[in-house]
Write a protein that holds these residues in place. Sequence first.
Motif, PDB file in Angstrom:
ATOM      1  N   SER A  82       0.857  -1.184   0.000  1.00 41.77           N
ATOM      2  CA  SER A  82       0.000   0.000   0.000  1.00 41.77           C
ATOM      3  C   SER A  82       0.894   1.235   0.000  1.00 41.77           C
ATOM      4  N   ALA A  83       0.428   2.304  -0.638  1.00 42.98           N
ATOM      5  CA  ALA A  83       1.232   3.520  -0.750  1.00 42.98           C
ATOM      6  C   ALA A  83       1.636   4.042   0.626  1.00 42.98           C
ATOM      7  N   GLU A  84       0.727   3.990   1.574  1.00 40.90           N
ATOM      8  CA  GLU A  84       0.996   4.437   2.944  1.00 40.90           C
ATOM      9  C   GLU A  84       0.856   3.251   3.890  1.00 40.90           C
ATOM     10  N   TYR A 128      12.531  -3.495   4.397  1.00 39.91           N
ATOM     11  CA  TYR A 128      11.862  -2.219   4.164  1.00 39.91           C
ATOM     12  C   TYR A 128      12.586  -1.437   3.060  1.00 39.91           C
ATOM     13  N   ARG A 129      13.912  -1.398   3.127  1.00 36.48           N
ATOM     14  CA  ARG A 129      14.687  -0.697   2.108  1.00 36.48           C
ATOM     15  C   ARG A 129      14.530  -1.365   0.742  1.00 36.48           C
ATOM     16  N   SER A 130      14.452  -2.688   0.710  1.00 37.63           N
ATOM     17  CA  SER A 130      14.231  -3.408  -0.555  1.00 37.63           C
ATOM     18  C   SER A 130      12.868  -3.047  -1.136  1.00 37.63           C
ATOM     19  N   LEU A 131      11.854  -2.958  -0.287  1.00 32.70           N
ATOM     20  CA  LEU A 131      10.527  -2.555  -0.753  1.00 32.70           C
ATOM     21  C   LEU A 131      10.593  -1.169  -1.382  1.00 32.70           C
ATOM     22  N   GLN A 132      11.324  -0.260  -0.766  1.00 30.16           N
ATOM     23  CA  GLN A 132      11.412   1.110  -1.266  1.00 30.16           C
ATOM     24  C   GLN A 132      12.111   1.185  -2.623  1.00 30.16           C
ATOM     25  N   GLU A 133      12.844   0.159  -3.000  1.00 28.11           N
ATOM     26  CA  GLU A 133      13.455   0.114  -4.330  1.00 28.11           C
ATOM     27  C   GLU A 133      12.416  -0.209  -5.407  1.00 28.11           C
ATOM     28  N   GLY A 135       9.274   1.093  -5.382  1.00 27.63           N
ATOM     29  CA  GLY A 135       8.323   2.193  -5.473  1.00 27.63           C
ATOM     30  C   GLY A 135       8.579   3.180  -4.345  1.00 27.63           C
ATOM     31  N   GLU A 136       7.670   4.117  -4.187  1.00 25.69           N
ATOM     32  CA  GLU A 136       7.771   5.102  -3.115  1.00 25.69           C
ATOM     33  C   GLU A 136       6.645   4.845  -2.129  1.00 25.69           C
ATOM     34  N   PHE A 137       7.010   4.437  -0.928  1.00 21.49           N
ATOM     35  CA  PHE A 137       6.047   4.057   0.098  1.00 21.49           C
ATOM     36  C   PHE A 137       6.263   4.907   1.349  1.00 21.49           C
ATOM     37  N   ARG A 163      11.030  10.335   3.012  1.00 24.11           N
ATOM     38  CA  ARG A 163      10.868  11.773   2.880  1.00 24.11           C
ATOM     39  C   ARG A 163      12.026  12.292   2.041  1.00 24.11           C
ATOM     40  N   TYR A 164      11.801  13.341   1.279  1.00 24.95           N
ATOM     41  CA  TYR A 164      12.857  13.971   0.476  1.00 24.95           C
ATOM     42  C   TYR A 164      13.574  12.947  -0.406  1.00 24.95           C
TER      43      TYR A 164
END
Length: 189
Positions: A82-84, A128-133, A135-137, A163-164
């Motif tokens: 989910s996006a958030e 968590y960092r792998s997930l962020q690769e 997309g942007e969550f 963020r940022y």
Amino acid sequence: MTESVRELAPEELRALLETLKARFAKHPGRHEGITWDEVSARLEAADPGKLWSLREMERTGGEPDVTGRDPETGELLFVDCSAESPKGRRSVCYDPEALASRKEHKPADSAEGMAEAMGIELLTEEQYRSLQELGEFDRKTSSWIRTPEKIRKLGGALFCDRRYDTVFVYHNGAESYYAARGFRGLLRV
């Protein structure tokens, strides 16, 4: 479905599989090298409790999707995409110990307690960092992550957000909770 059995009714399973298939097709970059036929076969052979856990991830707003494969076991990894941070899992402290320590204004539950009840794992910082690769969550929310025992013994817990255009890891007292902080989970199938 009875609570002790954790098994989906046929129509619940059908609806879940349709949702997962549509999400899988919509986001091919999350699972390169994995086909829906493989996912479908794995889900058909899965323990009913795993399917129940996937439905709980969906029901609480996690939007689970396949994000890879465990290199050691070959299991498919379903992660909340989910996006958030999932809406149905926010305003929780870190773990049952932190929940018990609150004398007033207790949240309804804890991230670890909910994850265990759902049959899923909290993401590690690496996961968590792998997930962020992919997309942007968590651009407006944050998510508790599995906290090293050394930090937890001192009363702290870790959470992450984006963020940022950067993924940040922060600390907080494990008993704290916020309307914009929940947790993301992982299920191995």
